[in-house]
Scaffold this motif. Structure first.
Motif, PDB file in Angstrom:
ATOM      1  N   GLY A 180       0.807  -1.196   0.000  1.00 46.84           N
ATOM      2  CA  GLY A 180       0.000   0.000   0.000  1.00 46.84           C
ATOM      3  C   GLY A 180       0.849   1.259   0.000  1.00 46.84           C
ATOM      4  O   GLY A 180       2.078   1.198  -0.015  1.00 46.84           O
ATOM      5  N   PRO A 181       0.218   2.420   0.055  1.00 46.54           N
ATOM      6  CA  PRO A 181       0.924   3.699  -0.020  1.00 46.54           C
ATOM      7  C   PRO A 181       2.073   3.881   0.967  1.00 46.54           C
ATOM      8  O   PRO A 181       3.102   4.425   0.585  1.00 46.54           O
ATOM      9  N   PRO A 182       1.981   3.439   2.243  1.00 44.78           N
ATOM     10  CA  PRO A 182       3.134   3.643   3.127  1.00 44.78           C
ATOM     11  C   PRO A 182       4.406   2.962   2.616  1.00 44.78           C
ATOM     12  O   PRO A 182       5.505   3.445   2.851  1.00 44.78           O
ATOM     13  N   GLN A 183       4.260   1.860   1.917  1.00 43.32           N
ATOM     14  CA  GLN A 183       5.437   1.139   1.428  1.00 43.32           C
ATOM     15  C   GLN A 183       6.122   1.875   0.281  1.00 43.32           C
ATOM     16  O   GLN A 183       7.303   1.658   0.031  1.00 43.32           O
ATOM     17  N   TRP A 184       5.419   2.753  -0.440  1.00 39.44           N
ATOM     18  CA  TRP A 184       6.058   3.497  -1.530  1.00 39.44           C
ATOM     19  C   TRP A 184       7.171   4.384  -0.967  1.00 39.44           C
ATOM     20  O   TRP A 184       8.237   4.494  -1.561  1.00 39.44           O
ATOM     21  N   SER A 185       6.928   5.007   0.182  1.00 41.39           N
ATOM     22  CA  SER A 185       7.987   5.847   0.755  1.00 41.39           C
ATOM     23  C   SER A 185       9.141   4.986   1.255  1.00 41.39           C
ATOM     24  O   SER A 185      10.302   5.384   1.164  1.00 41.39           O
ATOM     25  N   ASP A 186       8.841   3.790   1.753  1.00 43.51           N
ATOM     26  CA  ASP A 186       9.909   2.876   2.162  1.00 43.51           C
ATOM     27  C   ASP A 186      10.806   2.548   0.973  1.00 43.51           C
ATOM     28  O   ASP A 186      12.030   2.526   1.088  1.00 43.51           O
TER      29      ASP A 186
END
Length: 84
Positions: free
Chosen positions: A1-7
């Motif tokens: 999901g979206p939080p993993q894109w910043s990771d």
């Protein structure tokens, strides 16, 4: 999901910094995520997989005309306010 894109962005940055420490240059290529169907078909990926980014790794040629390109930058103070 979206939080993993910043990771993923942080992982890419860390890899790029480690590459520089070893004398290599790199170029992150997030634009691959714009063409998920085309890339998935080309790589024959299963439906549950997606290519988010790629990275070119190698040695820069500082004499190449493309590496002479510079773009103007706004002064830091124009975009940032330091509050003490």
């Amino acid at each position: 999901g979206p939080p993993q894109w910043s990771d993923l962005g942080m992982i890419l940055q860390t890899i790029m910094l480690l590459l520089r420490a070893e004398g290599l240059d790199s170029c992150a290529q997030e634009s691959w995520s714009v063409y998920p169907k085309t890339i998935s078909e080309f790589l024959d990926l299963p439906e549950h997989r997606k290519v988010f980014a790629g990275m070119a790794i190698g040695y820069a040629n500082p004499d190449s005309p493309v590496n002479q390109l510079t773009s103007p930058r706004a002064p830091l103070e124009e975009n940032v306010e330091f509050i003490s």
